[in-house]
Design a protein around this motif. Structure first.
Motif, PDB file in Angstrom:
ATOM      1  N   UNK A 118      51.888  48.560  34.357  1.00 29.55           N
ATOM      2  CA  UNK A 118      50.982  48.922  35.695  1.00 29.55           C
ATOM      3  C   UNK A 118      50.371  47.006  35.038  1.00 29.55           C
ATOM      4  N   UNK A 119      49.997  47.054  34.241  1.00 28.76           N
ATOM      5  CA  UNK A 119      49.257  45.509  33.930  1.00 28.76           C
ATOM      6  C   UNK A 119      49.843  44.356  34.235  1.00 28.76           C
ATOM      7  N   UNK A 120      51.298  45.055  33.759  1.00 23.75           N
ATOM      8  CA  UNK A 120      52.479  43.972  34.060  1.00 23.75           C
ATOM      9  C   UNK A 120      52.590  43.513  35.241  1.00 23.75           C
ATOM     10  N   UNK A 121      52.676  44.700  36.346  1.00 18.39           N
ATOM     11  CA  UNK A 121      52.783  44.138  37.272  1.00 18.39           C
ATOM     12  C   UNK A 121      51.155  44.068  38.671  1.00 18.39           C
ATOM     13  N   UNK A 125      51.219  40.108  40.478  1.00 13.97           N
ATOM     14  CA  UNK A 125      50.250  40.489  42.127  1.00 13.97           C
ATOM     15  C   UNK A 125      49.169  39.474  41.796  1.00 13.97           C
ATOM     16  N   UNK A 126      48.627  39.423  41.034  1.00 12.79           N
ATOM     17  CA  UNK A 126      47.227  38.536  41.134  1.00 12.79           C
ATOM     18  C   UNK A 126      48.393  37.174  40.890  1.00 12.79           C
ATOM     19  N   UNK A 127      48.530  36.184  40.258  1.00 11.02           N
ATOM     20  CA  UNK A 127      49.398  35.445  39.940  1.00 11.02           C
ATOM     21  C   UNK A 127      50.333  34.528  41.394  1.00 11.02           C
ATOM     22  N   UNK A 128      50.889  36.400  42.165  1.00 12.74           N
ATOM     23  CA  UNK A 128      51.833  35.332  42.710  1.00 12.74           C
ATOM     24  C   UNK A 128      50.782  35.104  44.304  1.00 12.74           C
TER      25      UNK A 128
END
Length: 163
Positions: A118-121, A125-128
């Protein structure tokens, strides 16, 4: 995905389902009582915009977790996006939400993996979103391609310039 998670799901003898190319696993708005884990294949996640166009969110390949978003109050959750099969076929583990929750409560290593997942996803998502917001249309497309590829893509010219 870690070897532990692969072995964990293999060892549980969970039911698998296979879908053919261009069929849908999930469609926006339909209830989902189960969690799907992509075992093999390529799928596309997308949403339908208000004007009717399809907006692709991402492509997933190999072993990945799908449809974890859920409403804790309801027994089933409405899908918030489409999942369409893009490879010739895709195989999924189908796990009841309550059983998956039981797996998480009984297995610390699986719970730790899901927390990290979850942390990675969320970070991705924030970076995208940052890249899409700050780069205009052309920059957004280029950055999506950049994020998708681990290896640089392009052409080398005789003088060594990579474009």
């Amino acid at each position: 995905m870690s070897e532990f998670v692969l072995d964990f799901f293999e060892g549980k003898n969970l039911a698998t389902i296979e879908k053919k190319k261009h069929s849908y696993l999930m469609i926006d708005g339909h209830d989902q009582a189960d969690i799907y884990i992509l075992k093999d294949g390529i799928v596309k996640t997308s949403i339908i915009l208000s004007d009717g166009r399809e907006f692709n969110i991402m492509y997933l390949k190999g072993f990945d977790v799908l449809s974890l978003l859920k409403d804790e109050i309801k027994k089933v959750t409405s899908a918030s996006f489409h999942i369409r099969i893009e490879s010739d076929a895709a195989v999924f583990y189908r796990v009841n939400r309550k059983l998956f929750s039981k797996f998480l409560s009984e297995n610390k290593e699986l719970r730790d993996y899901m927390d990290a997942y979850y942390r990675k996803k969320l970070s991705e998502a924030i970076y995208r979103q940052q890249l899409m917001t700050m780069n205009g249309k052309n920059g957004a497309v280029c950055n999506v391609i950049k994020l998708r590829d681990d290896e640089p893509s392009g052409y080398y010219f005789l003088d060594g310039i990579f474009i």
